[in-house]
Design an enzyme around this catalytic site. Sequence first.
Site, PDB file in Angstrom:
ATOM      1  N   LYS A  50       0.800  -1.227   0.000  1.00  0.00           N
ATOM      2  CA  LYS A  50       0.000   0.000   0.000  1.00  0.00           C
ATOM      3  C   LYS A  50       0.839   1.287   0.000  1.00  0.00           C
ATOM      4  O   LYS A  50       0.424   2.292  -0.569  1.00  0.00           O
ATOM      5  CB  LYS A  50      -0.943   0.023   1.210  1.00  0.00           C
ATOM      6  CG  LYS A  50      -2.165  -0.872   1.059  1.00  0.00           C
ATOM      7  CD  LYS A  50      -3.101  -0.688   2.242  1.00  0.00           C
ATOM      8  CE  LYS A  50      -4.416  -1.383   2.013  1.00  0.00           C
ATOM      9  NZ  LYS A  50      -5.424  -1.028   3.017  1.00  0.00           N
ATOM     10  N   ASP A  59     -10.251   3.560   1.774  1.00  0.00           N
ATOM     11  CA  ASP A  59     -10.583   3.091   3.128  1.00  0.00           C
ATOM     12  C   ASP A  59     -11.279   4.200   3.907  1.00  0.00           C
ATOM     13  O   ASP A  59     -12.116   3.934   4.777  1.00  0.00           O
ATOM     14  CB  ASP A  59      -9.320   2.664   3.885  1.00  0.00           C
ATOM     15  CG  ASP A  59      -8.796   1.323   3.394  1.00  0.00           C
ATOM     16  OD1 ASP A  59      -9.597   0.532   2.851  1.00  0.00           O
ATOM     17  OD2 ASP A  59      -7.588   1.067   3.547  1.00  0.00           O
TER      18      ASP A  59
END
Length: 287
Positions: A74, A110
């Site tokens: 990520k 997210d």
Amino acid sequence: MRERIMTLQLRKACIIGYPVKHSRSPLLHGHWLHEYGLDGAYERAEVAPEDLASFMAGFAGKGYVGGNVTVPHKESIMACLDAVTETAQAMGAVNTLWFEGGRLCGDNTDVVGFLANLDEGAPGWDARTRTVVVLGAGGAAKAVVYGLLQRGMERVAVVNRSFERADALRERFGSRVLAAPWEALPALLGETKLLVNTTSLGMSGQPPLAIDLEPLPSGAVVNDIVYVPLETPLLTAARARGLLAVDGLGMLLHQAVPGFERWFGVRPQVSAALRAHIVADIVRTNP
Ligand code: ATR
């Protein structure tokens, strides 16, 4: 003719991680592709850290229109991208990729996933509290804290086993974040109407998150971002106290929406059928 060939090409996305075999993203996007009758595909791409740069250099060439990114890529994927959103920049992490005008872009969904899940499970939560207590200070906490600040929370108290990581979030996001040691929890709980667990405690195979919810005022909301199991001991304890408990599955489902829309051109719905489909898999794999 060439245009026609292009449109006939299968639109393909993938989840890039190491490992990726446990990811539920293929199940989720596969459900939507089927539901909307789209001729697309969503694959798993297991890419070791040392292979990430070369994999990404050939990404478009492999026919991908975008994808998701998970652990451990990520942060490191950012070096492979042409542009990232303000949110991804603030997170220092990307979980969604797509092409825009030939440029490979990255976002961190997210944050919207977390907020959409809370909005769905506890409508109006942000009008009922100005302060929040967040347990944990890892990668997931970063998205949660950023989302809470974006929604105008005046104080986000981050309580973490390792104080330095909580303090790093204060440094990253500024003075509305309060880093606090675990011992401060009872007092902090007395002053908030929203508690969010971002630690891995309570997850299947991990010890439960053993905290006393008694100091929380009535009407408080408890959100666990752990969703395996769906009903964590924390959520059970919250319900037993008559508090509103919001599980973490919706965060996974909602974070997937922007990616699917960018790749396949349809904004998908987080429906009861989708949720049931993923819950069935959780129950099957964690009996
Ligand atoms: P994620 O990306 O899912 O947030 P992470 O970055 O590994 O994962 O963060 C895990 C979080 O759970 C951290 O806040 C961690 O606390 P530390 O920063 O002190 O390690 C917390 N956590 C994990 N196991 C824990 C335990 N046994 N007791 C208390 N906190 C724990």
